[in-house]
Design an enzyme around this catalytic site. Structure first.
Site, PDB file in Angstrom:
ATOM      1  N   ASP A  46      -1.624   8.413   0.278  1.00 50.45           N
ATOM      2  CA  ASP A  46      -2.477   9.591   0.158  1.00 50.45           C
ATOM      3  C   ASP A  46      -2.086  10.637   1.199  1.00 50.45           C
ATOM      4  OD1 ASP A  46      -3.982   8.392  -1.859  1.00 50.45           O
ATOM      5  OD2 ASP A  46      -5.386   7.504  -0.433  1.00 50.45           O
ATOM      6  N   TYR A  74      -2.126  -2.515   6.548  1.00 50.90           N
ATOM      7  CA  TYR A  74      -2.694  -1.215   6.916  1.00 50.90           C
ATOM      8  C   TYR A  74      -3.630  -1.334   8.115  1.00 50.90           C
ATOM      9  CZ  TYR A  74      -1.300   0.294   2.190  1.00 50.90           C
ATOM     10  OH  TYR A  74      -0.597   0.586   1.050  1.00 50.90           O
ATOM     11  N   TYR A 177      -6.119  -0.448  -3.290  1.00 49.50           N
ATOM     12  CA  TYR A 177      -6.566   0.868  -2.830  1.00 49.50           C
ATOM     13  C   TYR A 177      -7.473   0.674  -1.619  1.00 49.50           C
ATOM     14  CZ  TYR A 177      -4.658   2.908  -7.052  1.00 49.50           C
ATOM     15  OH  TYR A 177      -3.796   3.310  -8.038  1.00 49.50           O
ATOM     16  N   LEU A 198      -5.901   6.406   8.026  1.00 51.39           N
ATOM     17  CA  LEU A 198      -5.226   5.290   7.367  1.00 51.39           C
ATOM     18  C   LEU A 198      -3.747   5.321   7.724  1.00 51.39           C
ATOM     19  CD1 LEU A 198      -5.232   2.935   5.331  1.00 51.39           C
ATOM     20  CD2 LEU A 198      -4.873   4.615   3.506  1.00 51.39           C
TER      21      LEU A 198
END
Length: 312
Positions: A46, A74, A177, A198
């Site tokens: 993103d 992540y 996601y 993120l």
């Protein structure tokens, strides 16, 4: 002004994607800097996200699907008590609720989101419907029915949680996601939540230790630097080998005599302890990567996915 014809660049770059850019915008900038004829990226991030965005050049694109299927790691920071239209801080706040959960409730919520999990992709995602990314429908106020996706969350580590924010490290499967994961966590805690930071830390076994910043590449492209250094040698030295996406496969060597036949798409006899499996094939004399082969139970090496001659 710096001009150069497009080149046959072959290799793999671990780019540190900056915040605020789409993955495709980053790719186009890198492609221009390298003057590359062919390039692609692995695993969309993103605009808000940073971290590992693998860029494949030339022949390396033939093997990108292997890395794309790998697990991801992540680090995410989320704001609690607020739900947004996009599940991150780029959207508008659509609901606020008090934060009343206990440490035990948080632990149970994280446990419930570990393992096999069903997710519905956000409307503000790059998933395509009839060839068009969902976020383009969302920007027009159109809601599209999305299919449920089953993903796997291997581990969620609580790094810290204070007041209205929480920090987590997540190890997950392809297709997960993180925005949806955080939104689901917010619902389980009855307070809502959205992503405010993120960063992708790892894909497969490739970590951020070899990351190259886009700003570093842009600085090298500075007109003064281009004059002072061998620019393309400098940036090409940043590339990892073409076989990087398939680094996990066994490596074998074949002689130059067998190579001439193998390159023509013909199978060759090959004695090995490996049976019924894919292998990375290298020329014995100069350690050149030839491509992927498959060894069967009859001790035969069959061409599977070969590279063209690696020249710039």
């Amino acid at each position: 002004m710096f001009f150069h014809k497009k080149r046959n660049v072959n290799g793999f770059l671990l780019l540190d994607k900056p915040k605020g850019m789409t993955s495709n915008n980053v790719l186009q900038k890198v492609k221009i800097i390298f003057k590359a004829k062919k390039a692609g990226y692995i695993g969309t991030l993103d605009p808000l996200a940073t971290g590992i965005l693998p860029i494949c050049f030339g022949e390396a694109t033939k093997f990108s699907n292997y890395l794309n299927a790998s697990d991801k790691h992540y680090n995410v920071i989320a704001r609690l008590g607020e739900k947004t239209s996009t599940s991150d801080s780029d959207g508008i706040i659509v609901r606020k609720r008090p934060i009343l959960f206990t440490p035990i409730q948080l632990s149970l919520a994280l446990k419930a989101l570990t393992g096999s999990v069903n997710q519905i992709p956000s409307m503000y995602s790059a998933v395509k419907y009839k060839g068009i990314p969902l976020y383009k429908y969302a920007r027009q106020g159109i809601n599209v029915k999305r299919n449920i996706r089953c993903v796997f969350i291997y581990k969620i580590d609580l790094v810290d949680q204070k007041d209205n924010w929480i920090e987590l490290n997540v190890h997950c499967s392809k297709g997960t996601y993180i925005r949806t994961l955080i939104e689901d966590l917010g619902e389980k805690l009855f307070c809502g939540a959205h992503v405010i930071r993120l960063r992708r830390l790892k894909i497969g076994l490739l970590s951020y230790s070899k990351l190259v910043k886009l700003s570093f590449l842009e600085n090298l492209l500075n007109e003064k630097n281009v004059v002072k250094i061998n620019f393309f040698k400098k940036i090409d030295d940043l590339l990892m080998p073409v076989d990087t996406p398939v680094y996990f496969l066994p490596k074998i060597y074949i002689s130059i005599e067998k190579l001439s036949v193998f390159r023509l798409g013909q199978k060759v006899n090959f004695s090995s302890s490996i049976t019924n499996g894919l292998v990375r094939v290298f020329e014995k004399d100069n350690n050149t990567f030839i491509g992927l082969g498959k060894i069967n139970s009859e001790k035969t090496l069959i061409p599977y996915r070969l590279v063209s001659m690696l020249t710039n």
